[in-house]
Enzyme design. Structure first.
Site, PDB file in Angstrom:
ATOM      1  N   GLY A 135      33.076  40.820  46.674  1.00 35.57           N
ATOM      2  CA  GLY A 135      33.656  40.524  47.985  1.00 35.57           C
ATOM      3  C   GLY A 135      33.552  41.703  48.931  1.00 35.57           C
ATOM      4  O   GLY A 135      34.497  41.992  49.676  1.00 35.57           O
TER       5      GLY A 135
ATOM      6  N   SER B 231      31.444  42.212  51.505  1.00 35.33           N
ATOM      7  CA  SER B 231      30.758  42.013  52.786  1.00 35.33           C
ATOM      8  C   SER B 231      31.710  41.903  53.975  1.00 35.33           C
ATOM      9  O   SER B 231      31.282  42.050  55.120  1.00 35.33           O
ATOM     10  CB  SER B 231      29.888  40.746  52.729  1.00 35.33           C
ATOM     11  OG  SER B 231      30.692  39.585  52.562  1.00 35.33           O
ATOM     12  N   ARG B 232      32.996  41.641  53.701  1.00 33.93           N
ATOM     13  CA  ARG B 232      33.957  41.459  54.793  1.00 33.93           C
ATOM     14  C   ARG B 232      35.305  42.055  54.430  1.00 33.93           C
ATOM     15  O   ARG B 232      35.588  42.371  53.275  1.00 33.93           O
ATOM     16  CB  ARG B 232      34.136  39.964  55.103  1.00 33.93           C
ATOM     17  CG  ARG B 232      32.907  39.290  55.652  1.00 33.93           C
ATOM     18  CD  ARG B 232      33.184  37.888  56.143  1.00 33.93           C
ATOM     19  NE  ARG B 232      33.492  36.973  55.061  1.00 33.93           N
ATOM     20  CZ  ARG B 232      33.619  35.657  55.212  1.00 33.93           C
ATOM     21  NH1 ARG B 232      33.472  35.112  56.404  1.00 33.93           N
ATOM     22  NH2 ARG B 232      33.899  34.882  54.180  1.00 33.93           N
TER      23      ARG B 232
ATOM     24  N   ASP C 125      29.380  33.107  44.789  1.00 37.35           N
ATOM     25  CA  ASP C 125      30.778  32.699  44.846  1.00 37.35           C
ATOM     26  C   ASP C 125      31.399  32.969  43.482  1.00 37.35           C
ATOM     27  O   ASP C 125      31.099  32.289  42.501  1.00 37.35           O
ATOM     28  CB  ASP C 125      30.885  31.214  45.193  1.00 37.35           C
ATOM     29  CG  ASP C 125      32.329  30.759  45.372  1.00 37.35           C
ATOM     30  OD1 ASP C 125      33.245  31.543  45.057  1.00 37.35           O
ATOM     31  OD2 ASP C 125      32.536  29.612  45.811  1.00 37.35           O
TER      32      ASP C 125
ATOM     33  N   ASN D 265      37.418  43.313  43.797  1.00 37.99           N
ATOM     34  CA  ASN D 265      38.098  43.068  45.070  1.00 37.99           C
ATOM     35  C   ASN D 265      38.242  41.591  45.400  1.00 37.99           C
ATOM     36  O   ASN D 265      39.171  41.208  46.105  1.00 37.99           O
ATOM     37  CB  ASN D 265      37.325  43.764  46.197  1.00 37.99           C
ATOM     38  CG  ASN D 265      37.812  43.357  47.565  1.00 37.99           C
ATOM     39  OD1 ASN D 265      38.925  43.664  47.960  1.00 37.99           O
ATOM     40  ND2 ASN D 265      36.982  42.632  48.308  1.00 37.99           N
TER      41      ASN D 265
ATOM     42  N   SER E 224      47.886  43.162  44.725  1.00 39.21           N
ATOM     43  CA  SER E 224      48.580  42.883  45.984  1.00 39.21           C
ATOM     44  C   SER E 224      50.056  43.176  45.773  1.00 39.21           C
ATOM     45  O   SER E 224      50.552  43.101  44.632  1.00 39.21           O
ATOM     46  CB  SER E 224      48.405  41.414  46.381  1.00 39.21           C
ATOM     47  OG  SER E 224      49.290  41.049  47.427  1.00 39.21           O
TER      48      SER E 224
ATOM     49  N   TYR F 120      48.791  32.488  43.490  1.00 43.41           N
ATOM     50  CA  TYR F 120      48.353  33.786  44.005  1.00 43.41           C
ATOM     51  C   TYR F 120      49.228  34.907  43.462  1.00 43.41           C
ATOM     52  O   TYR F 120      48.731  35.897  42.912  1.00 43.41           O
ATOM     53  CB  TYR F 120      48.386  33.777  45.533  1.00 43.41           C
ATOM     54  CG  TYR F 120      47.939  35.080  46.160  1.00 43.41           C
ATOM     55  CD1 TYR F 120      46.582  35.424  46.182  1.00 43.41           C
ATOM     56  CD2 TYR F 120      48.847  35.965  46.730  1.00 43.41           C
ATOM     57  CE1 TYR F 120      46.161  36.616  46.755  1.00 43.41           C
ATOM     58  CE2 TYR F 120      48.434  37.154  47.294  1.00 43.41           C
ATOM     59  CZ  TYR F 120      47.086  37.472  47.313  1.00 43.41           C
ATOM     60  OH  TYR F 120      46.677  38.657  47.875  1.00 43.41           O
TER      61      TYR F 120
ATOM     62  N   LYS G  58      48.025  37.897  40.845  1.00 42.53           N
ATOM     63  CA  LYS G  58      48.067  39.316  41.216  1.00 42.53           C
ATOM     64  C   LYS G  58      48.981  40.107  40.275  1.00 42.53           C
ATOM     65  O   LYS G  58      48.708  41.273  39.965  1.00 42.53           O
ATOM     66  CB  LYS G  58      48.508  39.473  42.671  1.00 42.53           C
ATOM     67  CG  LYS G  58      47.474  38.962  43.669  1.00 42.53           C
ATOM     68  CD  LYS G  58      46.128  39.665  43.525  1.00 42.53           C
ATOM     69  CE  LYS G  58      45.139  39.248  44.593  1.00 42.53           C
ATOM     70  NZ  LYS G  58      43.837  39.954  44.491  1.00 42.53           N
TER      71      LYS G  58
END
Length: 260
Positions: free
Chosen positions: A18, A20-21, A68, A95, A149, A164, A168
């Site tokens: 991940g 690229s952004r 993906d 990431n 996170s 989520y 995490k």
């Protein structure tokens, strides 16, 4: 060797999922600025190419891979290909991840639950097993950095998708367990717990639930969200020789949000 020399990453190679952004891009750019070449994944071809251009402008080699990682088979295949085509890898940053859904736990389907755990936890396990595992037999060892996170430490009211928080929290404990196993083998394993940064997913949440975002901001002691670039220096530190004696740590970067 000077103090700042210990933060240099010349001749090293990073693999970041991940990258690229968002926060991944900022960590990739920071580590490249410190001297490392970068292999990185992303789903969007345009973002991959844009970040590759930025990395190359820093004088580094960039190897974008469109994939993906929510699918374990894809994650495993890409990791094996990275080692074969671009290895050895000195630094791994797990990431990739996200909430992606906001549904109450009482209506969340098993398929939705598994999708988020695969995206956040299974990808971290597979990359660590394959990329991190390959570091164990190298004299130089390596660095594994898992992006968890503050949601793995505390919960936010009035939001769905508790898979989520669960995932995490699992990443934090996985970090400690692997750090224990690999502590004598020159591979450090640490986790970063970012607070709220206004990346693309949180900008979407801000549009959909502006009252929730403003409430979250008001509860941060520093009264502001983080800038994505704030994460870069911490990633460089954990990737470098400066952090050689740190392993199993969970480092919080949240403007004080977990203090209250």
């Amino acid at each position: 060797m000077t103090l700042f020399d210990r933060f240099r990453l010349d001749g090293k190679r990073l693999f970041i999922t991940g990258g690229s952004r968002g926060l991944g891009r900022e960590m990739a750019l920071a580590i490249a600025e410190a001297g490392a070449d970068v292999i990185f994944t992303g789903r969007d071809e345009a973002s991959l190419q844009k970040t590759a251009n930025e990395l190359e402008a820093l004088g580094r080699q960039a190897f974008p891979i469109q994939a993906d990682f929510s699918t374990p088979d894809t994650c495993e295949e890409v990791c094996e290909r990275v080692l074969g085509d671009y290895g050895p890898v000195d630094i791994l940053i797990n990431n990739i991840g996200g909430r992606r859904i906001s549904v109450p736990i009482e209506t969340q389907s098993l398929a939705e639950w598994q999708q988020i755990l695969d995206l956040n936890v299974t990808s971290t396990f597979l990359c660590t097993r394959i990329i991190g595992g390959a570091m164990l037999d190298r004299e130089t060892g390596g660095r594994v950095i898992n992006i968890a996170s503050i949601s793995g430490l505390v919960t936010t009211p009035d939001i769905g998708g508790r898979s989520y928080e669960t995932s995490k929290g699992a990443i934090i404990q996985f970090t400690k367990a692997v750090a224990t196993d690999w502590a004598t083998r020159r591979v450090t394993v640490n986790a970063i717990c970012p607070g709220t940064f206004m990346t693309e997913p949180n900008l979407r949440w801000a549009r959909e639930k502006p009252e929730l975002i403003e409430k979250m901001k008001s509860q941060i002691p520093m009264q502001q969200f983080g800038e994505p670039s704030d994460l870069g220096p911490l990633a460089v530190y954990l990737a470098s020789d400066a952090a050689r004696y740190m392993t199993g740590a969970t480092m919080v970067l949240d403007g004080g949000a977990t203090l209250v």
